[in-house]
Design an enzyme around this catalytic site. Structure first.
Site, short mmCIF file in Angstrom:
data_model
loop_
_atom_site.label_atom_id
_atom_site.label_comp_id
_atom_site.label_asym_id
_atom_site.label_seq_id
_atom_site.Cartn_x
_atom_site.Cartn_y
_atom_site.Cartn_z
N PRO A 85 0.83 -1.20 0.00
CA PRO A 85 0.00 0.00 0.00
C PRO A 85 0.87 1.25 0.00
CG PRO A 85 0.09 -0.95 2.20
CD PRO A 85 0.79 -1.92 1.29
N SER A 114 -4.05 1.48 -0.42
CA SER A 114 -3.83 2.29 0.79
C SER A 114 -5.11 2.96 1.27
CB SER A 114 -2.78 3.37 0.47
OG SER A 114 -2.77 4.36 1.48
N TYR A 137 -5.61 2.41 7.99
CA TYR A 137 -5.17 3.26 9.09
C TYR A 137 -6.38 3.45 9.98
CZ TYR A 137 -0.58 4.71 7.26
OH TYR A 137 0.72 4.74 6.85
N THR A 163 -2.19 -1.30 9.45
CA THR A 163 -0.85 -0.76 9.65
C THR A 163 -0.69 -0.37 11.11
OG1 THR A 163 -0.72 -0.05 7.37
CG2 THR A 163 0.77 1.04 8.91
N ARG A 172 10.73 13.50 8.36
CA ARG A 172 10.94 13.39 6.91
C ARG A 172 11.50 14.71 6.38
NH1 ARG A 172 5.74 9.72 4.98
NH2 ARG A 172 6.13 8.00 6.42
N LYS A 221 0.47 -5.12 9.67
CA LYS A 221 1.59 -4.64 8.84
C LYS A 221 2.49 -3.73 9.66
CE LYS A 221 2.64 -1.98 4.66
NZ LYS A 221 3.17 -0.72 5.14
N SER A 243 7.77 -5.35 8.31
CA SER A 243 7.94 -4.11 7.55
C SER A 243 8.44 -3.02 8.48
CB SER A 243 6.57 -3.70 6.96
OG SER A 243 6.65 -2.41 6.36
N HIS A 245 8.11 0.05 7.24
CA HIS A 245 7.41 1.13 6.52
C HIS A 245 8.33 1.76 5.47
CE1 HIS A 245 3.48 3.27 6.97
NE2 HIS A 245 4.08 4.14 6.18
N ARG A 248 10.60 4.74 6.52
CA ARG A 248 10.06 6.11 6.49
C ARG A 248 9.62 6.58 7.87
NH1 ARG A 248 8.26 7.34 1.32
NH2 ARG A 248 6.29 8.33 1.89
N ASP A 276 8.23 -6.65 3.43
CA ASP A 276 8.58 -5.60 2.46
C ASP A 276 9.73 -4.77 3.00
OD1 ASP A 276 7.63 -3.48 4.12
OD2 ASP A 276 5.67 -3.45 3.13
N GLY A 277 10.30 -3.94 2.11
CA GLY A 277 11.43 -3.09 2.49
C GLY A 277 12.67 -3.41 1.69
N ARG A 280 14.31 -5.38 -4.42
CA ARG A 280 14.56 -4.79 -5.75
C ARG A 280 15.05 -5.81 -6.78
NH1 ARG A 280 12.23 -1.83 -3.06
NH2 ARG A 280 12.72 0.32 -2.47
C1 LIG Z 1 5.23 6.83 -1.17
C2 LIG Z 1 4.91 5.82 -0.11
C3 LIG Z 1 3.68 5.86 0.52
C4 LIG Z 1 3.35 4.91 1.46
N1 LIG Z 1 2.09 4.91 1.98
C5 LIG Z 1 1.73 3.93 2.83
C6 LIG Z 1 0.39 3.85 3.29
O1 LIG Z 1 -0.46 4.66 2.92
N2 LIG Z 1 0.09 2.86 4.17
C7 LIG Z 1 1.02 1.93 4.57
O2 LIG Z 1 0.69 1.04 5.36
N3 LIG Z 1 2.28 1.96 4.13
C8 LIG Z 1 2.65 2.94 3.26
N4 LIG Z 1 3.93 2.94 2.78
C9 LIG Z 1 4.87 1.86 3.14
C10 LIG Z 1 4.77 0.69 2.13
O3 LIG Z 1 3.55 0.01 2.28
C11 LIG Z 1 5.88 -0.34 2.31
O4 LIG Z 1 5.91 -0.76 3.65
C12 LIG Z 1 7.27 0.14 1.91
O5 LIG Z 1 7.21 1.10 0.88
C13 LIG Z 1 8.12 -1.04 1.45
O6 LIG Z 1 9.43 -0.69 1.19
P1 LIG Z 1 10.00 -0.33 -0.29
O7 LIG Z 1 9.45 1.00 -0.64
O8 LIG Z 1 11.47 -0.31 -0.08
O9 LIG Z 1 9.57 -1.40 -1.25
C14 LIG Z 1 4.29 3.91 1.83
C15 LIG Z 1 5.54 3.88 1.22
C16 LIG Z 1 5.85 4.82 0.25
C17 LIG Z 1 7.19 4.74 -0.43
C1 LIG Z 2 0.16 9.95 4.74
C2 LIG Z 2 1.32 9.05 5.04
C3 LIG Z 2 1.46 8.80 6.50
C4 LIG Z 2 1.19 7.77 4.26
C5 LIG Z 2 2.32 6.87 4.51
O1 LIG Z 2 2.15 5.83 5.08
C6 LIG Z 2 3.67 7.22 4.08
O2 LIG Z 2 3.89 8.23 3.41
O3 LIG Z 2 4.58 6.46 4.42
#
Ligand SMILES: Cc1cc2nc3c(=O)[nH]c(=O)nc-3n(C[C@H](O)[C@H](O)[C@H](O)COP(=O)(O)O)c2cc1C
Ligand SMILES: CC(C)CC(=O)C(=O)O
Length: 347
Positions: A85, A114, A137, A163, A172, A221, A243, A245, A248, A276-277, A280
């Site tokens: 997502p 998402s 969420y 999540t 960030r 998650k 994960s 995230h 992030r 995930d994470g 590639r």
């Molecule tokens: C641009 C972006 C937005 C994301 N938004 C969400 C989200 O809305 N909900 C969520 O559970 N995780 C979110 N994530 C985390 C991803 O679901 C995932 O855990 C992560 O991107 C996996 O790592 P990778 O980007 O290295 O493949 C987001 C990640 C990115 C890069």
């Molecule tokens: C609005 C954000 C918290 C969504 C998300 O999960 C992210 O950007 O990593």
């Protein structure tokens, strides 16, 4: 805002997608997708941890028929690559989540939508030709949350990923520097106007509350510790997603592939584990499965594919990885993914 008609024939691997996306996305959108928390230490670790795992090969096996299929939550899956997502797809492409859903269908993959989708859930369900899951969420407004889950269920979303790692997004800096703010046309229908800050301090009691009315399987998650994995099994969820995230949220947490083996030992095959994470390469998928995951999810690469080529871009990301996975299976002498185990890892 968009520049999505790239020549995808130039793309050879997933890193090429990131490079191309950097030149085609708005600075704000690119920084939003690409950046990690704080000093981006975990972001780097998510990659280097995969790189540092060495593979064993086994020669003279019959690899004339490769099999990447397996069963997840009672359903057959043709391959172990899923779409994680990610929020705000309209920042990346005018067709937004509809293009992602079409791309997922082209690559025969499951798409986890998402909570911060910029397309209503019913429209995505109409466009989808492959399975959809929904990422939740949990909001302070519990009746809103309950309605949303029931809406997703009624539309045929097959599983719910709650999540649990984001009581708040992390530091960030790059997003702040790029002046991250959603343009007017990018509307997150289910965000309650709290863009960028889910503020969902949920607890295990909320998981029980969600279990009390949710009819589809629930996965948590954002599990990164053995204690939390054990608790997840104990409360009876259907699966977990290891994960951080996409690195992030909290910087200096370990790479997901590093924590996977311990979590897999604790879970002991009682429920499925996804990861995930930093995935590639096809070899990354092989490593994740050998260390105890059933499948992997992709976040950033899907955003880049979407930004560069809409549905075709998303499909190409998955197809490249599928091809790489097949080659990795041939070259390690492993015809069946379900047979992989830790003996694939060289020590
Ligand atoms: C641009 C972006 C937005 C994301 N938004 C969400 C989200 O809305 N909900 C969520 O559970 N995780 C979110 N994530 C985390 C991803 O679901 C995932 O855990 C992560 O991107 C996996 O790592 P990778 O980007 O290295 O493949 C987001 C990640 C990115 C890069
Ligand atoms: C609005 C954000 C918290 C969504 C998300 O999960 C992210 O950007 O990593």
């Amino acid at each position: 805002m968009y520049n999505n008609s790239a020549d995808l024939s130039e793309i050879v691997n997933l890193f090429d997608f990131e490079q191309m996306a950097a030149t085609r996305m708005s600075r704000m959108a690119y920084e939003y997708v690409a950046s990690g928390a704080a000093d981006e230490i975990s972001l780097r670790w998510n990659r280097t941890a995969f790189d540092n795992i060495k593979l064993n090969t086994s020669v003279l096996n019959d690899v004339s028929r490769l099999d990447t299929s397996f069963t997840l939550l009672g359903r057959p899956m043709p391959h172990p690559i899923m779409i994680a997502p990610t929020a705000f797809h309209r920042l990346m492409h005018p067709e937004a989540e509809l293009a992602t859903a079409k791309g997922a269908g082209m690559a025969n993959t499951t798409y986890v939508v998402s909570s911060f989708t910029t397309t209503p859930l019913n429209q995505i369900a109409q466009a989808a030709t492959s399975p959809l899951w929904f990422q939740l969420y949990v909001r302070d407004d519990r009746s809103f949350t309950k309605d949303l889950v029931q809406q997703a269920e009624a539309l045929g979303y097959q599983a719910l990923c709650i999540t649990v790692d984001t009581p708040t997004p992390g530091i960030r800096d790059r997003q702040v520097r790029a002046g991250f703010a959603l343009p007017e046309e990018v509307i997150a229908h289910y965000s309650l106007g709290e863009i960028g800050a889910p503020k969902n301090p949920i607890t295990w009691r909320d998981i029980e509350w969600l279990q009390s009315f949710t009819k589809i399987p629930i996965l948590l998650k954002g599990i990164m510790s053995t204690d939390d994995a054990a608790k997840a099994v104990q409360v009876g969820v259907s699966g977990i997603i290891v994960s951080n995230h996409g690195a992030r949220n909290l910087d200096t947490v370990p790479a997901t592939i590093e924590v996977l083996p311990r979590i897999a030992s604790i879970v002991n095959k009682q429920i499925p584990i996804l990861l995930d994470g930093g995935v590639r390469r096809g070899t990354d998928i092989l490593k994740a499965i050998a260390l105890g995951a059933q499948a992997v999810l992709l976040g950033k690469p899907i955003c880049y594919g979407l930004a560069c080529g809409g549905a075709e871009g998303v499909a190409k990301v998955i197809e490249i990885l599928k091809d790489e996975l097949h080659l990795a299976m041939l070259l390690t002498g492993q015809p069946r993914l379900v047979n992989l185990n830790r003996s694939l890892i060289w020590h």
